[in-house]
Scaffold this active site. Structure first.
Site, mmCIF file in Angstrom:
data_model
loop_
_atom_site.group_PDB
_atom_site.id
_atom_site.type_symbol
_atom_site.label_atom_id
_atom_site.label_comp_id
_atom_site.label_asym_id
_atom_site.label_seq_id
_atom_site.Cartn_x
_atom_site.Cartn_y
_atom_site.Cartn_z
ATOM 1 N N CYS A 92 -13.221 -1.849 0.535
ATOM 2 C CA CYS A 92 -11.826 -1.401 0.575
ATOM 3 C C CYS A 92 -11.310 -0.974 -0.802
ATOM 4 O O CYS A 92 -10.232 -0.401 -0.901
ATOM 5 C CB CYS A 92 -10.924 -2.496 1.159
ATOM 6 S SG CYS A 92 -10.696 -3.924 0.082
ATOM 7 N N HIS A 128 2.173 -12.407 -7.612
ATOM 8 C CA HIS A 128 1.638 -11.578 -6.522
ATOM 9 C C HIS A 128 0.150 -11.353 -6.746
ATOM 10 O O HIS A 128 -0.259 -10.901 -7.814
ATOM 11 C CB HIS A 128 2.374 -10.234 -6.489
ATOM 12 C CG HIS A 128 1.781 -9.251 -5.537
ATOM 13 N ND1 HIS A 128 1.951 -9.345 -4.179
ATOM 14 C CD2 HIS A 128 1.020 -8.148 -5.758
ATOM 15 C CE1 HIS A 128 1.320 -8.334 -3.597
ATOM 16 N NE2 HIS A 128 0.748 -7.599 -4.532
ATOM 17 N N HIS A 131 -2.775 -9.014 -0.529
ATOM 18 C CA HIS A 131 -2.401 -9.214 0.872
ATOM 19 C C HIS A 131 -3.593 -9.765 1.639
ATOM 20 O O HIS A 131 -4.735 -9.635 1.204
ATOM 21 C CB HIS A 131 -1.932 -7.887 1.493
ATOM 22 C CG HIS A 131 -0.642 -7.414 0.929
ATOM 23 N ND1 HIS A 131 -0.571 -6.647 -0.225
ATOM 24 C CD2 HIS A 131 0.635 -7.612 1.327
ATOM 25 C CE1 HIS A 131 0.702 -6.398 -0.498
ATOM 26 N NE2 HIS A 131 1.451 -6.967 0.437
ATOM 27 N N ASP A 135 -9.282 -8.754 9.256
ATOM 28 C CA ASP A 135 -10.477 -7.940 9.498
ATOM 29 C C ASP A 135 -11.640 -8.342 8.594
ATOM 30 O O ASP A 135 -12.469 -7.530 8.236
ATOM 31 C CB ASP A 135 -10.155 -6.455 9.332
ATOM 32 C CG ASP A 135 -9.648 -6.102 7.937
ATOM 33 O OD1 ASP A 135 -9.549 -6.999 7.073
ATOM 34 O OD2 ASP A 135 -9.352 -4.916 7.706
ATOM 35 N N ARG A 144 -9.544 -11.374 5.487
ATOM 36 C CA ARG A 144 -9.873 -10.649 4.259
ATOM 37 C C ARG A 144 -8.701 -10.758 3.297
ATOM 38 O O ARG A 144 -7.651 -10.160 3.498
ATOM 39 C CB ARG A 144 -10.153 -9.161 4.544
ATOM 40 C CG ARG A 144 -10.369 -8.336 3.268
ATOM 41 C CD ARG A 144 -10.812 -6.911 3.582
ATOM 42 N NE ARG A 144 -9.910 -6.206 4.461
ATOM 43 C CZ ARG A 144 -8.955 -5.344 4.055
ATOM 44 N NH1 ARG A 144 -8.783 -5.095 2.780
ATOM 45 N NH2 ARG A 144 -8.197 -4.740 4.945
ATOM 46 N N CYS A 146 -7.367 -9.458 0.300
ATOM 47 C CA CYS A 146 -7.524 -8.245 -0.482
ATOM 48 C C CYS A 146 -6.695 -8.409 -1.756
ATOM 49 O O CYS A 146 -5.473 -8.260 -1.735
ATOM 50 C CB CYS A 146 -7.046 -7.057 0.352
ATOM 51 S SG CYS A 146 -7.308 -5.465 -0.415
#
Length: 158
Positions: A92, A128, A131, A135, A144, A146
Site C-alpha cells: 500500500c 497521529h 489508520h 483488509d 492492517r 497502515c
C-alpha cells in the site's frame, strides 16, 4: 560533583546505542506536552504528521520496505507500539502491521476527507500514527495498521 555528572552522562550514552532511540528516550513527552514544546522537539515533517494529522506520500517512508528484527516506537514520545514480527508487506506504500502492542494505541472514528476511517493514535501522547483497515492477513488478525514511517522510530533487537 563533576565526576558524578560525567558518570551519569557516560552511562546514559552507553545505554542507548541507536541515535534514533536515544532521541526517543530523551523526549519522554505525553498528553500534557504543549504544542509549543512539540514544535521545538519534532522536525517540521514529524510535527505535520504526528500533531496535525498529516500523511506522508506513499512509498517514500523509511520503514515501508524495512524488515529488520526489533520494535517500532512512537516518534513523538517513545512508547513501544509494534513488534517487527507483526509487520507485513501490504503493497500500500506505508508500513503495515497486523497487531499493535496491547494498550499502546487508541482508535478514533475519522470522517475527514469525505471518507469514514478509523484513526490510530499513540495512547501516551495522542500522536497521529495512521489508520487501521479490515483488509490485513486473514491468517492472523485480519487487520492492517497502515502507519506513517515518520511517526515511528525503530529500535533493533540486540
Amino acid at each position: 560533583m563533576k565526576t558524578i555528572l560525567l558518570s551519569l552522562f557516560i552511562l546514559s550514552t552507553l545505554a542507548c546505542k541507536d541515535a534514533n532511540y536515544q532521541k526517543i528516550e530523551q523526549m519522554k513527552k505525553d498528553k500534557t506536552t504543549s504544542e509549543q514544546e512539540w514544535q521545538q522537539t519534532l522536525t517540521p515533517a514529524e510535527y505535520y504528521v504526528l500533531r496535525e494529522k498529516g500523511t506522508e506520500r506513499p512509498f517514500t517512508g523509511e520503514y515501508n520496505d524495512f524488515y529488520e528484527k526489533g520494535t517500532y516506537h512512537c516518534a513523538g514520545c517513545g512508547q513501544k507500539l509494534f513488534d517487527s514480527d507483526t509487520k507485513f508487506d501490504s503493497h500500500c506504500g506505508w508500513p503495515s502491521f497486523d497487531k499493535a502492542i496491547e494498550g499502546s494505541v487508541i482508535f478514533t472514528e475519522d470522517l475527514s476527507h469525505g471518507m469514514k476511517r478509523v484513526e490510530v493514535t499513540c495512547s501516551n501522547c495522542n500522536g497521529h500514527l495512521g489508520h487501521i483497515f479490515p483488509d490485513g492477513p486473514a491468517e492472523t488478525t485480519g487487520m492492517r495498521y497502515c502507519m506513517n514511517s515518520i511517526s515511528l522510530k525503530f529500535k533493533r533487537e540486540e
